[in-house]
Scaffold this motif. Structure first.
Motif, PDB file in Angstrom:
ATOM      1  N   VAL A  81       0.757  -1.217  -0.143  1.00 55.26           N
ATOM      2  CA  VAL A  81       0.040   0.041   0.003  1.00 55.26           C
ATOM      3  C   VAL A  81       1.022   1.365   0.036  1.00 55.26           C
ATOM      4  O   VAL A  81       0.394   2.254   0.136  1.00 55.26           O
ATOM      5  N   LYS A  82       2.163   1.294  -0.165  1.00 53.50           N
ATOM      6  CA  LYS A  82       3.071   2.463  -0.377  1.00 53.50           C
ATOM      7  C   LYS A  82       2.597   3.406  -1.319  1.00 53.50           C
ATOM      8  O   LYS A  82       2.787   4.497  -0.924  1.00 53.50           O
ATOM      9  N   SER A  83       2.133   2.918  -2.418  1.00 50.70           N
ATOM     10  CA  SER A  83       1.830   4.051  -3.487  1.00 50.70           C
ATOM     11  C   SER A  83       0.626   4.576  -3.020  1.00 50.70           C
ATOM     12  O   SER A  83       0.293   5.911  -3.260  1.00 50.70           O
ATOM     13  N   ILE A  84      -0.520   3.836  -2.387  1.00 51.83           N
ATOM     14  CA  ILE A  84      -1.766   4.843  -1.922  1.00 51.83           C
ATOM     15  C   ILE A  84      -1.219   5.651  -0.639  1.00 51.83           C
ATOM     16  O   ILE A  84      -1.764   6.702  -0.547  1.00 51.83           O
ATOM     17  N   LEU A  85      -0.346   5.216   0.300  1.00 55.75           N
ATOM     18  CA  LEU A  85       0.067   6.048   1.214  1.00 55.75           C
ATOM     19  C   LEU A  85       0.972   7.374   0.664  1.00 55.75           C
ATOM     20  O   LEU A  85       0.561   8.589   1.186  1.00 55.75           O
ATOM     21  N   LYS A  86       1.491   7.295  -0.460  1.00 55.61           N
ATOM     22  CA  LYS A  86       2.256   8.229  -1.155  1.00 55.61           C
ATOM     23  C   LYS A  86       1.122   9.477  -1.631  1.00 55.61           C
ATOM     24  O   LYS A  86       1.235  10.563  -1.200  1.00 55.61           O
ATOM     25  N   ASP A  87       0.004   8.742  -2.164  1.00 58.63           N
ATOM     26  CA  ASP A  87      -1.080   9.702  -2.626  1.00 58.63           C
ATOM     27  C   ASP A  87      -1.785  10.468  -1.285  1.00 58.63           C
ATOM     28  O   ASP A  87      -1.946  11.601  -1.567  1.00 58.63           O
ATOM     29  N   GLU A  88      -2.041   9.634  -0.415  1.00 59.63           N
ATOM     30  CA  GLU A  88      -2.783  10.251   0.685  1.00 59.63           C
ATOM     31  C   GLU A  88      -2.005  11.354   1.467  1.00 59.63           C
ATOM     32  O   GLU A  88      -2.575  12.395   2.058  1.00 59.63           O
ATOM     33  N   LEU A  89      -0.595  11.027   1.559  1.00 58.16           N
ATOM     34  CA  LEU A  89       0.153  12.073   2.149  1.00 58.16           C
ATOM     35  C   LEU A  89       0.248  13.634   1.154  1.00 58.16           C
ATOM     36  O   LEU A  89      -0.008  14.660   1.854  1.00 58.16           O
ATOM     37  N   ARG A  90       0.108  13.338  -0.009  1.00 55.83           N
ATOM     38  CA  ARG A  90       0.210  14.385  -0.822  1.00 55.83           C
ATOM     39  C   ARG A  90      -1.406  15.186  -0.688  1.00 55.83           C
ATOM     40  O   ARG A  90      -1.417  16.500  -0.748  1.00 55.83           O
ATOM     41  N   HIS A  91      -2.385  14.321  -0.639  1.00 53.20           N
ATOM     42  CA  HIS A  91      -3.641  15.040  -0.365  1.00 53.20           C
ATOM     43  C   HIS A  91      -3.933  15.576   0.842  1.00 53.20           C
ATOM     44  O   HIS A  91      -4.308  16.697   0.834  1.00 53.20           O
ATOM     45  N   LEU A  92      -3.147  15.160   1.957  1.00 53.87           N
ATOM     46  CA  LEU A  92      -3.201  15.903   3.261  1.00 53.87           C
ATOM     47  C   LEU A  92      -2.677  17.089   3.012  1.00 53.87           C
ATOM     48  O   LEU A  92      -3.089  18.225   3.637  1.00 53.87           O
ATOM     49  N   ALA A  93      -1.427  17.157   2.499  1.00 47.62           N
ATOM     50  CA  ALA A  93      -0.769  18.395   2.527  1.00 47.62           C
ATOM     51  C   ALA A  93      -1.583  19.610   1.628  1.00 47.62           C
ATOM     52  O   ALA A  93      -1.589  20.804   1.755  1.00 47.62           O
ATOM     53  N   GLU A  94      -2.279  19.288   0.492  1.00 46.37           N
ATOM     54  CA  GLU A  94      -3.057  19.809  -0.402  1.00 46.37           C
ATOM     55  C   GLU A  94      -4.199  20.303   0.528  1.00 46.37           C
ATOM     56  O   GLU A  94      -4.757  21.578   0.120  1.00 46.37           O
ATOM     57  N   MET A  95      -4.917  19.464   1.347  1.00 46.81           N
ATOM     58  CA  MET A  95      -6.040  19.858   2.096  1.00 46.81           C
ATOM     59  C   MET A  95      -5.649  21.040   3.151  1.00 46.81           C
ATOM     60  O   MET A  95      -6.374  21.849   3.131  1.00 46.81           O
ATOM     61  N   GLY A  96      -4.614  20.840   3.908  1.00 45.42           N
ATOM     62  CA  GLY A  96      -4.102  21.539   4.701  1.00 45.42           C
ATOM     63  C   GLY A  96      -3.953  23.258   3.831  1.00 45.42           C
ATOM     64  O   GLY A  96      -4.115  24.158   4.652  1.00 45.42           O
ATOM     65  N   GLU A  97      -3.195  23.020   3.051  1.00 45.26           N
ATOM     66  CA  GLU A  97      -2.925  24.697   2.283  1.00 45.26           C
ATOM     67  C   GLU A  97      -4.455  25.216   2.056  1.00 45.26           C
ATOM     68  O   GLU A  97      -4.541  26.384   2.141  1.00 45.26           O
ATOM     69  N   SER A  98      -5.271  24.327   1.467  1.00 42.04           N
ATOM     70  CA  SER A  98      -6.672  24.987   1.126  1.00 42.04           C
ATOM     71  C   SER A  98      -7.296  25.098   2.454  1.00 42.04           C
ATOM     72  O   SER A  98      -8.265  26.256   2.419  1.00 42.04           O
ATOM     73  N   MET A  99      -7.407  24.670   3.446  1.00 40.62           N
ATOM     74  CA  MET A  99      -8.103  24.733   4.683  1.00 40.62           C
ATOM     75  C   MET A  99      -7.480  26.445   5.161  1.00 40.62           C
ATOM     76  O   MET A  99      -8.170  26.946   5.704  1.00 40.62           O
ATOM     77  N   SER A 100      -6.237  26.507   5.110  1.00 38.50           N
ATOM     78  CA  SER A 100      -5.503  27.612   5.785  1.00 38.50           C
ATOM     79  C   SER A 100      -5.905  28.895   4.981  1.00 38.50           C
ATOM     80  O   SER A 100      -5.976  30.001   5.505  1.00 38.50           O
ATOM     81  N   ALA A 101      -6.331  28.477   3.792  1.00 40.02           N
ATOM     82  CA  ALA A 101      -6.805  29.739   2.895  1.00 40.02           C
ATOM     83  C   ALA A 101      -8.005  30.308   3.042  1.00 40.02           C
ATOM     84  O   ALA A 101      -8.392  31.576   3.076  1.00 40.02           O
ATOM     85  N   ILE A 102      -8.898  29.175   3.486  1.00 39.24           N
ATOM     86  CA  ILE A 102     -10.180  29.368   3.661  1.00 39.24           C
ATOM     87  C   ILE A 102     -10.600  29.908   5.238  1.00 39.24           C
ATOM     88  O   ILE A 102     -11.319  30.996   5.497  1.00 39.24           O
ATOM     89  N   PHE A 103      -9.701  29.429   6.090  1.00 39.22           N
ATOM     90  CA  PHE A 103      -9.975  29.718   7.385  1.00 39.22           C
ATOM     91  C   PHE A 103      -8.635  30.129   8.189  1.00 39.22           C
ATOM     92  O   PHE A 103      -7.763  29.291   8.805  1.00 39.22           O
ATOM     93  N   PRO A 104      -7.862  31.313   7.693  1.00 38.96           N
ATOM     94  CA  PRO A 104      -6.594  31.530   8.049  1.00 38.96           C
ATOM     95  C   PRO A 104      -6.322  31.721   9.638  1.00 38.96           C
ATOM     96  O   PRO A 104      -5.263  31.413  10.126  1.00 38.96           O
ATOM     97  N   SER A 105      -7.542  32.103  10.345  1.00 32.28           N
ATOM     98  CA  SER A 105      -7.134  32.203  11.774  1.00 32.28           C
ATOM     99  C   SER A 105      -7.780  30.971  12.637  1.00 32.28           C
ATOM    100  O   SER A 105      -7.244  30.950  13.813  1.00 32.28           O
ATOM    101  N   THR A 106      -8.684  30.413  12.055  1.00 34.67           N
ATOM    102  CA  THR A 106      -9.299  29.304  12.779  1.00 34.67           C
ATOM    103  C   THR A 106      -8.851  27.694  12.212  1.00 34.67           C
ATOM    104  O   THR A 106      -9.537  26.872  12.923  1.00 34.67           O
ATOM    105  N   TRP A 107      -8.416  27.607  11.314  1.00 30.66           N
ATOM    106  CA  TRP A 107      -8.273  26.253  10.552  1.00 30.66           C
ATOM    107  C   TRP A 107      -7.400  25.209  11.606  1.00 30.66           C
ATOM    108  O   TRP A 107      -8.007  24.315  11.565  1.00 30.66           O
ATOM    109  N   SER A 108      -6.667  25.661  12.321  1.00 26.73           N
ATOM    110  CA  SER A 108      -5.830  24.769  13.132  1.00 26.73           C
ATOM    111  C   SER A 108      -6.709  24.238  14.166  1.00 26.73           C
ATOM    112  O   SER A 108      -6.986  22.968  14.572  1.00 26.73           O
ATOM    113  N   GLU A 109      -7.546  25.099  14.832  1.00 29.33           N
ATOM    114  CA  GLU A 109      -8.535  24.740  15.746  1.00 29.33           C
ATOM    115  C   GLU A 109      -9.477  23.689  15.172  1.00 29.33           C
ATOM    116  O   GLU A 109     -10.044  22.905  15.843  1.00 29.33           O
TER     117      GLU A 109
END
Length: 214
Positions: free
Chosen positions: A153-181
Motif C-alpha cells: 500500500v506504499k503508493s496509496i500512502l504516497k497519494d494520501e500524504l500529498r492529499h493531506l498537504a493539499e487539504m491543509g493548504e486549502s483549509m488555511s486559505a479559507i480559515f486563516p485564523s481558525t483552521w488549526s482549531e
C-alpha cells in the motif's frame, strides 16, 4: 495503536479475513469518491480536485483487485461491497459518514453557505481522514511485509500524504485564523468514529475465529 496493530496482525494471518478486510478498505475509498462527487461544485472544481477523485477511485480499484488476489483469484466472496463480502463493511461506512456529519456540524456557524460550505466540509472531513491514513497505512504496510503479502500500500500512502498537504493548504486559505482549531476538533470526531469501527472489527474477527473453531 497497539490494539490496531494486533487487529491487523490477526487479520493478515487469515487470507479469508484479509480479503474481506481489504475489500472493506476498497469500499471506504469508494465512499470517499462518492462523497467528493456530491460535495464538489463545478464552480469551485479545479484540476487538483479532479485528480483527487481519480486517485481515490484508483485506490478503490487497486484494493478491490488485491482482495480478489487474496481470495485465490476468485471474485465470489469479495465481489460486492455487501456485508457478507466485507469485514465490518457497514461499520466502515458508518465511520466515513460519522466524520462527514461531525465536520458538517462544526461548520454550522462558519459563515459560509451553499457550494462554499460544502467544499469546506469536504476539506475538513478529508483532512481528518487523511491524518488517520498517515498513521494507518504505514502500520498496515509493516504487517503486509511481515506476512509476505502479495501486494503493498506504499503508493496509496504516497497519494494520501500529498492529499493531506493539499487539504491543509486549502483549509488555511479559507480559515486563516481558525483552521488549526477546526482540524483539531475534526480529529477528535474522527478518533471517536475510528474507535467505534475498530471495536466492530475486533468483534467481527473474534466471531469469525469462534465460528471456525466450532
Amino acid at each position: 495503536m497497539g490494539e490496531l496493530r494486533r487487529l491487523l496482525a490477526a487479520v493478515v494471518a487469515s487470507p479469508a479475513l484479509h480479503a474481506r478486510f481489504v475489500n472493506t478498505l476498497s469500499r471506504m475509498e469508494y465512499i470517499g469518491v462518492r462523497k467528493m462527487l456530491k460535495a464538489r461544485h463545478a464552480d469551485n472544481l479545479d484540476e487538483e480536485g479532479l485528480l483527487h477523485m481519480i486517485e481515490e477511485a484508483s485506490h478503490a480499484m487497486r484494493l478491490k483487485r488485491a482482495a480478489i488476489q487474496l481470495n485465490g483469484g476468485q471474485q465470489e466472496g469479495v465481489r460486492t461491497y455487501s456485508e457478507q463480502d466485507t469485514l465490518s463493511g457497514p461499520a466502515g461506512e458508518r465511520y466515513m459518514q460519522g466524520v462527514d456529519r461531525g465536520c458538517e456540524a462544526l461548520l454550522a456557524d462558519c459563515g459560509l453557505e451553499g457550494p462554499a460550505r460544502s467544499d469546506a466540509n469536504y476539506l475538513l472531513s478529508t483532512t481528518a481522514i487523511e491524518i488517520r491514513a498517515e498513521a494507518f497505512y504505514p502500520m498496515y504496510e509493516e504487517c503486509l511485509k511481515a506476512a509476505g503479502a502479495p501486494f503493498s500500500v506504499k503508493s496509496i500512502l504516497k497519494d494520501e500524504l500529498r492529499h493531506l498537504a493539499e487539504m491543509g493548504e486549502s483549509m488555511s486559505a479559507i480559515f486563516p485564523s481558525t483552521w488549526s482549531e477546526l482540524i483539531g476538533r475534526a480529529v477528535e470526531i474522527e478518533t471517536e468514529c475510528f474507535e467505534q469501527w475498530l471495536r466492530a472489527m475486533q468483534t467481527a474477527v473474534q466471531t469469525s475465529h469462534a465460528n471456525a473453531g466450532a
